[in-house]
Design an enzyme around this catalytic site. Structure first.
Site, PDB file in Angstrom:
ATOM      1  N   GLY A 169     -11.532  10.057 -10.480  1.00 58.10           N
ATOM      2  CA  GLY A 169     -12.421   9.901 -11.614  1.00 58.10           C
ATOM      3  C   GLY A 169     -12.830  11.192 -12.293  1.00 58.10           C
TER       4      GLY A 169
ATOM      5  CB  SER B 278     -26.772   8.191 -14.456  1.00 58.19           C
ATOM      6  OG  SER B 278     -26.655   6.904 -15.034  1.00 58.19           O
TER       7      SER B 278
ATOM      8  N   GLY C  80     -17.088  15.031  -5.023  1.00 51.54           N
ATOM      9  CA  GLY C  80     -16.521  13.816  -5.612  1.00 51.54           C
ATOM     10  C   GLY C  80     -15.290  14.082  -6.443  1.00 51.54           C
TER      11      GLY C  80
ATOM     12  N   GLY D 172     -14.782  13.583 -11.281  1.00 50.64           N
ATOM     13  CA  GLY D 172     -14.705  14.762 -10.429  1.00 50.64           C
ATOM     14  C   GLY D 172     -13.311  15.345 -10.364  1.00 50.64           C
TER      15      GLY D 172
ATOM     16  CE1 TYR E  79     -25.723   5.774  -9.679  1.00 52.24           C
ATOM     17  CE2 TYR E  79     -26.507   5.091 -11.844  1.00 52.24           C
ATOM     18  CZ  TYR E  79     -25.663   5.854 -11.061  1.00 52.24           C
ATOM     19  OH  TYR E  79     -24.756   6.701 -11.660  1.00 52.24           O
TER      20      TYR E  79
END
Length: 325
Positions: free
Chosen positions: A26, A151, A22, A28, A176
């Site tokens: 952002g 997260s 990723g 990453g 998620y």
């Protein structure tokens, strides 16, 4: 007066090979830039080559001497994950840092991966699980630090064992959370198995807090035509430096977890501010959803079955044959 943003000192990483999923935008992208600036050679496995090339150009604009290379990877396809594993094993270079950072968040409607899994579970967890399996010999050779990005959502909801693929009643937020709980349990179990089998791998967890990343922005590829109301609010708060962080601060916990000589295995690192939404990175207590070793073992065994991979006790991964679902 503008507040000073927190930061950390990254040690010299010359001679190290790092892989960051990723990394085309952002958090990453920021992680890849910081690792490259510290001297590491960084591999950016990306799904979109155009975005990958733009990311490399952005990093080189700031760090002309950066050693960067692109590889193809679609974490929502186990065949793609296996192909990247074969490519890197063929290059036979030890990997010293792996940051499992890529992910998708709350598609408005249920979607599935190329292999038929609910998109978030299949991409965020199973894709990274399979990637570690395919790269295990290289991770062992490099005595790697593996950092899995979870997260704050891993501190809510639970794994929906009766309907892992959310076929009966889709809840994007619940799915998620499930994907991030599974990723966290996997990261902790990887560290336990590495210590038990003397694999030489250190595995830990990080979370970015809350920041205006692209996860909740317009993502046509996951069925989101426009930015969510949530990301618009987060951007406004971030600009005001109120409660939430920035993209720059959001990368710090994973950067600390992946590079600091003081970061340890089986630990969680995140922002230390109010609610752990923002602030300087620090070690945090593991979320209650991540404490069950039996649950972690269950996730591990199921993930091996679903991804057609295995982690033998001696740590010499045996990737399975092509996916046959």
């Amino acid at each position: 007066m503008a507040r000073t943003q927190p930061d950390i000192t990254v040690p010299d990483l010359s001679g190290k090979l790092a892989v960051v999923t990723g990394a085309s935008d952002g958090v990453g992208l920021g992680l890849a830039a910081r690792l490259a600036a510290a001297g590491a050679e960084v591999v950016l496995p990306v799904r979109n080559p155009r975005k990958g090339e733009a990311a490399v150009a952005r990093i080189k604009q700031r760090h002309p001497e950066a050693a960067l290379s692109l590889r193809d990877l679609d974490l929502s396809s186990l065949d793609s994950v296996a192909a990247l594993g074969a490519t890197l094993r063929g290059e036979n270079r030890p990997i010293h840092i792996l940051i499992n950072n890529a992910g998708v968040m709350t598609p408005p409607d249920r979607q599935t991966t190329a292999d038929g899994f609910e998109l978030q579970f299949g991409t965020n967890h199973l894709g990274h699980f399979a990637l570690v399996a395919h790269l295990l010999p290289l991770l062992r050779a490099g005595h790697a630090r593996v950092t899995s990005q979870i997260s704050i959502s891993a501190n809510e909801n639970a794994i929906n064992w009766d309907d892992l693929n959310w076929e009966r009643s889709y809840n994007g937020r619940g799915a998620y959370s499930q994907s991030k709980i599974a990723s966290g349990l996997f990261g902790l179990e990887l560290d336990r198995r590495s210590r038990a089998g003397d694999w030489g791998i250190t595995s830990n967890l990080a979370h970015p807090g809350i920041a205006p990343t692209s996860l909740l922005a317009a993502r046509p590829e996951v069925g989101r035509a426009r930015d969510t109301a949530s990301v618009r609010v987060i951007r406004a708060l971030s600009r005001s430096r109120v409660l939430v962080g920035t993209v720059e601060t959001a990368q710090l916990p994973a950067l600390l977890a992946a590079t600091s000589p003081d970061a340890r295995g089986a630990r969680l690192y995140g922002p230390s501010g109010l609610g752990n939404f923002s602030g300087a990175p620090a070690e945090q207590a593991l979320y209650s959803r991540l404490l069950g070793e039996d649950e972690a073992e269950r996730v591990w065994q199921l993930s091996e079955k679903l991804t057609h991979t295995s982690f033998p006790a001696d740590g010499s991964a045996r990737p399975g044959p092509g996916i046959d679902r």
